[in-house]
Design a protein around this motif. Sequence first.
Motif, PDB file in Angstrom:
ATOM      1  N   ILE A  31       4.006 -56.994 -12.678  1.00  0.00           N
ATOM      2  CA  ILE A  31       2.680 -56.346 -12.462  1.00  0.00           C
ATOM      3  C   ILE A  31       1.793 -56.761 -13.682  1.00  0.00           C
ATOM      4  N   PHE A  32       0.492 -56.686 -13.117  1.00  0.00           N
ATOM      5  CA  PHE A  32      -0.534 -56.919 -14.273  1.00  0.00           C
ATOM      6  C   PHE A  32      -1.963 -56.175 -13.836  1.00  0.00           C
ATOM      7  N   SER A  33      -2.629 -55.733 -14.828  1.00  0.00           N
ATOM      8  CA  SER A  33      -3.884 -55.259 -14.488  1.00  0.00           C
ATOM      9  C   SER A  33      -4.811 -56.465 -14.528  1.00  0.00           C
ATOM     10  N   GLU A  34      -6.017 -56.379 -13.989  1.00  0.00           N
ATOM     11  CA  GLU A  34      -7.145 -57.227 -13.700  1.00  0.00           C
ATOM     12  C   GLU A  34      -7.246 -57.853 -15.021  1.00  0.00           C
ATOM     13  N   ALA A  35      -7.083 -57.150 -16.165  1.00  0.00           N
ATOM     14  CA  ALA A  35      -7.394 -57.870 -17.705  1.00  0.00           C
ATOM     15  C   ALA A  35      -6.099 -58.486 -18.201  1.00  0.00           C
ATOM     16  N   ASP A  36      -5.063 -58.639 -17.469  1.00  0.00           N
ATOM     17  CA  ASP A  36      -4.178 -59.389 -17.633  1.00  0.00           C
ATOM     18  C   ASP A  36      -3.434 -60.406 -16.641  1.00  0.00           C
ATOM     19  N   ARG A  37      -4.643 -60.909 -16.052  1.00  0.00           N
ATOM     20  CA  ARG A  37      -4.230 -61.914 -14.825  1.00  0.00           C
ATOM     21  C   ARG A  37      -3.771 -63.162 -15.622  1.00  0.00           C
ATOM     22  N   ASN A  38      -4.412 -63.466 -16.907  1.00  0.00           N
ATOM     23  CA  ASN A  38      -3.616 -64.807 -17.304  1.00  0.00           C
ATOM     24  C   ASN A  38      -2.671 -64.717 -18.478  1.00  0.00           C
ATOM     25  N   SER A  39      -2.072 -63.503 -18.544  1.00  0.00           N
ATOM     26  CA  SER A  39      -0.968 -63.189 -19.622  1.00  0.00           C
ATOM     27  C   SER A  39       0.303 -63.920 -19.253  1.00  0.00           C
ATOM     28  N   LEU A  40       1.016 -64.111 -20.350  1.00  0.00           N
ATOM     29  CA  LEU A  40       2.294 -64.888 -20.285  1.00  0.00           C
ATOM     30  C   LEU A  40       3.555 -64.305 -19.270  1.00  0.00           C
ATOM     31  N   HIS A  41       3.656 -62.987 -19.458  1.00  0.00           N
ATOM     32  CA  HIS A  41       4.474 -62.585 -18.572  1.00  0.00           C
ATOM     33  C   HIS A  41       4.241 -62.769 -17.076  1.00  0.00           C
ATOM     34  N   VAL A  42       3.061 -62.755 -16.559  1.00  0.00           N
ATOM     35  CA  VAL A  42       2.750 -63.278 -15.343  1.00  0.00           C
ATOM     36  C   VAL A  42       3.159 -64.370 -15.086  1.00  0.00           C
ATOM     37  N   ARG A  43       2.873 -65.397 -15.911  1.00  0.00           N
ATOM     38  CA  ARG A  43       2.861 -66.872 -15.650  1.00  0.00           C
ATOM     39  C   ARG A  43       4.570 -67.118 -15.716  1.00  0.00           C
ATOM     40  N   MET A  44       5.363 -66.360 -16.361  1.00  0.00           N
ATOM     41  CA  MET A  44       6.811 -66.471 -16.559  1.00  0.00           C
ATOM     42  C   MET A  44       7.573 -65.994 -15.319  1.00  0.00           C
ATOM     43  N   ALA A  45       6.979 -65.002 -14.584  1.00  0.00           N
ATOM     44  CA  ALA A  45       7.690 -64.217 -13.686  1.00  0.00           C
ATOM     45  C   ALA A  45       7.645 -65.024 -12.186  1.00  0.00           C
ATOM     46  N   ASP A  46       8.881 -64.802 -11.520  1.00  0.00           N
ATOM     47  CA  ASP A  46       8.716 -65.604 -10.158  1.00  0.00           C
ATOM     48  C   ASP A  46       7.787 -65.007  -9.134  1.00  0.00           C
ATOM     49  N   GLU A  47       7.326 -63.686  -9.301  1.00  0.00           N
ATOM     50  CA  GLU A  47       6.166 -63.379  -8.543  1.00  0.00           C
ATOM     51  C   GLU A  47       5.363 -62.250  -9.198  1.00  0.00           C
ATOM     52  N   SER A  48       4.192 -62.168  -9.050  1.00  0.00           N
ATOM     53  CA  SER A  48       3.573 -61.134  -9.713  1.00  0.00           C
ATOM     54  C   SER A  48       2.296 -60.226  -8.684  1.00  0.00           C
ATOM     55  N   TYR A  49       2.068 -59.086  -9.190  1.00  0.00           N
ATOM     56  CA  TYR A  49       1.043 -58.358  -8.192  1.00  0.00           C
ATOM     57  C   TYR A  49       0.027 -57.512  -9.149  1.00  0.00           C
ATOM     58  N   CYS A  50      -1.231 -57.638  -9.011  1.00  0.00           N
ATOM     59  CA  CYS A  50      -2.106 -56.799  -9.424  1.00  0.00           C
ATOM     60  C   CYS A  50      -2.095 -55.599  -9.390  1.00  0.00           C
ATOM     61  N   VAL A  51      -2.096 -54.523  -9.894  1.00  0.00           N
ATOM     62  CA  VAL A  51      -1.916 -53.105  -9.737  1.00  0.00           C
ATOM     63  C   VAL A  51      -3.004 -52.314  -9.775  1.00  0.00           C
ATOM     64  N   GLY A  52      -4.111 -53.133 -10.649  1.00  0.00           N
ATOM     65  CA  GLY A  52      -5.489 -52.269 -10.682  1.00  0.00           C
ATOM     66  C   GLY A  52      -6.200 -53.013 -11.675  1.00  0.00           C
ATOM     67  N   PRO A  53      -7.431 -52.070 -11.924  1.00  0.00           N
ATOM     68  CA  PRO A  53      -8.414 -52.414 -13.027  1.00  0.00           C
ATOM     69  C   PRO A  53      -7.610 -52.206 -14.311  1.00  0.00           C
ATOM     70  N   PRO A  54      -8.319 -52.838 -15.299  1.00  0.00           N
ATOM     71  CA  PRO A  54      -7.735 -53.027 -17.036  1.00  0.00           C
ATOM     72  C   PRO A  54      -7.266 -51.564 -17.362  1.00  0.00           C
ATOM     73  N   GLN A  55      -7.801 -50.439 -17.039  1.00  0.00           N
ATOM     74  CA  GLN A  55      -7.470 -49.073 -17.690  1.00  0.00           C
ATOM     75  C   GLN A  55      -6.317 -48.734 -17.118  1.00  0.00           C
ATOM     76  N   SER A  56      -5.350 -48.488 -18.266  1.00  0.00           N
ATOM     77  CA  SER A  56      -4.021 -48.143 -17.900  1.00  0.00           C
ATOM     78  C   SER A  56      -3.725 -46.989 -16.804  1.00  0.00           C
TER      79      SER A  56
END
Length: 451
Positions: A31-56
Amino acid sequence: MFNKVLIANRGEIALRIVRACKELGVKTVAIFSEADRNSLHVRMADESYCVGPPQSARSYLNIPNIISAAEVAGVDAIHPGYGFLSERETFAEICASHGFKFIGPPGPAIALMGDKASAKKRMEEAGVPVIPGSGIVESLEDAKAFCRTVGYPVLIKATAGGGGKGMRIVGREADLAAGLETASGEAQAAFGDGRVYVEKLLVHPRHIEVQVLADEFGHTIHVGERDCSVQKPGHQKLLEEAPAPRLPTEVREKLCWAAVRATRAAEYSNAGTLEFLVTDDGNFYFMEMNTRIQVEHPVTEVVYGIDLVRWQIRIAAGERLTVRQEDIKPRGHAIECRINAEDADKGFAPAAGKLGSVLLPGGPGIRVDTHIFSGAEVPPYYDSLLAKIIAYDRNRASAIARMRRALSETEIKGVMTTVPIHERILDSPSFAGANTHVTWLREEVLQPPAA
Ligand code: MV4
């Protein structure tokens, strides 16, 4: 074993969990926020889903969106990592009620250990030493009577506090009434709960914690201890090491067995850590139990040759812990330096921005757990951890030398980091002599005594 796991976290720990899953043949969902769209964990996972804006609060703490992602992805289990929802009992319960296995302890164990008073009570019942305390202060006379029995100085703590917030030292009886008033007022303002209690002040204690692992069949072992005394003002760990230096064998054994007893008393399963304050007279006192994998878990992994994150996943999948206590023997020494985007000369003020060139260390005995890369964005919304450098060698002196070599190779352009303060720590004679304690960094390094 699970078919697919969702990692409800970001940064280096998300990457760490993705890697453990891959080695187990388990598919991964990030899962990733809009601020983490290009993060490594997103790239390495088989699938990824945006779960919201940057604020935790709107993303990594957004339980409905995280559960929705898990439903859409069709996962079997959810790993919370550390921080965020990792110690929130309600999240563990919600995962279970939606048919997802929570990779961590049972909800009731999280709740029990999350409440400091109930945790302390359970520890006392299990025969684990706790800091002598007054219990909630009902009157000044009661407080005075307690302080007369344990002697000054004493420490006033807020029952709703934690992480050192709302603590106040009182050196003599004449100052007790004012100290209680002030501490209670601050606690009411900060936590909405003004209840306070008093403890004997432990002078220059060390923070030593014990790693435990328990499967769902009642098999519980400890995996040794870590010294986490090098902390920033504000109780945030900066450098950790295993095994704890300058710890007499009989204290180590009593400490680790107390941790196993405590874990059994908590009806616990999965990975956990019991934190103790240890004084130079060989006494130790339970402080709290962390019901999650911790940032500093790699120093235990390299010294004991055990993969804690893999065992978390296997235990949650219902496997028996096949490691026996007699198999747990430390080899060598490991030190972890947290490389944060912070400026130690400005009170560890967090930095954010776009990284330039990133050159991370390698070579014999060096492990680097990180999600950063050249050109990566360091967002201001989350904790400032960029990388963990773990140096391992056959003894502490060699591990220190190896870490200094690794730090000298490290280049992270674009933000100020904690590399320089780590070099100062490792150059310090009192660090080399393992003469650290929980206020050592502030007293000996940041504000060194006048020469
Ligand atoms: C103490 C103590 C000395 N004596 N209690 C700070 C955070 C909270 N977890 C408990 N803490 C302490 N409690 C008594 N009776 C010293 C500390 C303390 C500390 C503990 C662990 C790690 C870092 C610390 C930094 C300052 C004080």
